[in-house]
Write an enzyme that holds these catalytic residues in place. Structure first.
Site, mmCIF file in Angstrom:
data_model
loop_
_atom_site.group_PDB
_atom_site.id
_atom_site.type_symbol
_atom_site.label_atom_id
_atom_site.label_comp_id
_atom_site.label_asym_id
_atom_site.label_seq_id
_atom_site.Cartn_x
_atom_site.Cartn_y
_atom_site.Cartn_z
ATOM 1 N N GLY A 223 79.481 -22.962 -35.029
ATOM 2 C CA GLY A 223 78.888 -21.453 -35.716
ATOM 3 C C GLY A 223 78.216 -20.670 -34.477
ATOM 4 C CG ASP A 224 76.920 -19.120 -30.139
ATOM 5 O OD1 ASP A 224 78.032 -18.694 -29.595
ATOM 6 O OD2 ASP A 224 76.000 -19.084 -30.420
ATOM 7 C CG ASP A 225 80.204 -19.213 -26.637
ATOM 8 O OD1 ASP A 225 81.069 -17.772 -27.487
ATOM 9 O OD2 ASP A 225 79.348 -18.489 -26.734
#
Length: 475
Positions: A264-266
């Site tokens: 859900g992020d990098d």
């Protein structure tokens, strides 16, 4: 084979691998690089490795119960405490057998291996009272989510040497939904902890495991040296908040390879501290190698540098990267007040499908820990080299934003072919306050990056971390 056919084949292969990983996990077992595996012993109805450490114990020896309901917090803590006594006598291994092992947070120790059987699942407790509030990291000055301290990480340790976290692709499950819900509802008074964090440590191996549903960042080595992360799978819903995959933070000599992240992020974020706190601590991230890595992250980057980069980032090398449905391939995130530097970055051999941006540099990343940041602390961004990219279904080729009076220089982009999406941006290259050159790039780059007739460089000398070998424990 045409590029689109190659991508379709790759997507099928990745989805098949993901499905298998979520059902049953199997794989090679790794042990200390300086020793050979000996015999295997029978524990219950399964075989476990011996020989990687002089002393081997099973979690059930300390009262562990793998029913997914009984708390094993005391069993894990007693096991590590007992096995720590053998750090000067050949080290020790803790075996986690088949089962679902619910536990609160626990620490690791030096000269130690945590080994998970293929059918072992370590479940993080969802009782927030089991997670004490601890001090923020010195290079951050406060919790990353909100001011103040932070909840304890799930698995962690500090000032350790020779730590291996591995297995036959067993699973560590952070059970993060309760944390995500409370974060979204602003019900947390402290920053979420991370699934696995090691601080001020060296000679770290994390391999052949599956990490799922972390409360926040998954793997976070910070202030560490000589770190190898190999053959890991990291899975989280793409809408989960801040579930970064792998975040080396103020670390040197790091190797990340043969791994797969849905986040859900990098997928990977290289960091080194936040504004004045990172500048004061001054520990850079450097000599980092990333290879054979696959990412899916629709709302973030495949590889990010920053935004917390105030201690500096240099000598980053990445190659053989695949991304499907991600916001950007490589993103440098910085801004006024960060200080520090990002320099000597080399990325080559990248295959992309469905991207918002291929290249993204953000010089206006304005998140600050507090009001104490220095408006005169400008970052240095230089020596950025991207080569041999093939991208399909792209909305915008590049969004490169430097800072007025702080031009980002030495940007080189070569041998890049970008095919646009059915509804691309009218302006494909947005360039402000940047300087550099390009070679054989399509679509045509902006005027600030003119064609110069030479491909970008990639270092030929090897990094010390490349020679760190992972011996395979025989069956």
């Amino acid at each position: 084979m045409e590029f689109s056919q190659s991508i379709r084949f790759l997507m099928v292969r990745i989805l098949a691998t993901w499905t298998v990983a979520m059902a049953t996990f199997s794989g090679a077992t790794e042990c200390r690089q300086t020793e050979q595996i000996g015999l295997r012993r029978l524990i219950g109805d399964y075989e476990s490795p011996t020989g990687c450490r002089a002393h081997v114990a099973d979690l059930t020896d300390f009262g562990g119960v793998g029913d997914g309901v009984t708390s094993n917090t005391k069993a894990f803590r007693d096991a590590v405490g007992n096995l720590s006594m053998y750090s000067d006598d050949g080290g020790a291994m803790l075996l986690v057998p088949p089962g679902r092992w619910l536990t609160g947070p626990f620490n690791l120790t030096s000269h130690f291996t945590l080994f998970l059987h293929s059918d072992a699942v370590i479940l993080a407790s969802t009782d927030l009272d089991e997670y004490p509030i601890v001090d923020p990291l010195p290079s951050y000055g406060r919790g990353r989510d909100i001011p103040g301290g932070r909840y304890s990480n799930f698995i962690w340790g500090s000032n350790l040497t020779d730590v291996i976290v591995t297995g036959d692709n067993g699973t560590i499950n952070g059970q993060g939904q309760i944390w995500w819900d409370k974060f979204h509802n602003k019900e947390l008074n402290s920053t979420r902890g991370y699934l696995l964090e090691l601080m001020y440590s060296e000679k770290i191996i994390i391999s052949n495991l599956v990490f799922v549903n972390s409360s926040s960042w998954n793997l976070h080595p910070v202030y560490c040296n000589d770190v190898v992360i190999s053959g890991v799978t990291i899975l989280a819903p793409t809408t989960s908040p801040n579930t970064d995959g792998i975040d080396p933070d103020s670390c040197s000599n790091v190797r990340i390879e043969d791994s797969f992240v849905v986040s859900g992020d990098d997928c990977i974020a290289i960091k080194s501290g936040w504004d004045q706190y990172g500048i004061r601590v001054g520990i850079p991230s450097e000599h980092i190698l990333i290879r054979r890595f696959t990412c899916i992250s629709p709302y973030s980057a495949v590889i990010a540098l920053g935004s917390e980069m105030s201690g500096g980032i240099s000598d980053v090398r990445a190659e053989d990267i695949v991304a499907i449905h991600s916001e950007s391939a490589v993103r440098i995130k910085t801004g006024v007040g960060r200080g520090g530097y990002v320099r000597d970055v080399f990325v080559r051999g990248v295959t992309l499908h469905t991207m918002k941006y291929v290249f993204w540099i953000s010089g206006n990343y304005g998140s600050h820990p507090d009001d104490g940041w220095d408006p005169k602390a400008l970052p240095e961004i230089s020596g950025i080299n991207y080569s041999n990219f093939v991208a399909e279904n792209v909305t915008m080729a590049a969004n490169l934003e430097g800072i007025d009076s702080d031009v980002f220089s030495g940007i080189c982009i070569s041998n890049v072919t970008i095919s646009l999406s059915p509804k691309p941006k009218k302006v494909q290259w947005n360039c402000t306050y940047v300087e550099g050159s390009t070679y054989d790039v399509r679509p045509t780059p902006c005027a600030l990056l003119p064609e110069n007739g030479a491909p970008c460089a990639f270092p030929t000398e090897t990094l010390p971390v490349e020679s760190l070998q992972l011996d395979i424990c025989s069956k």
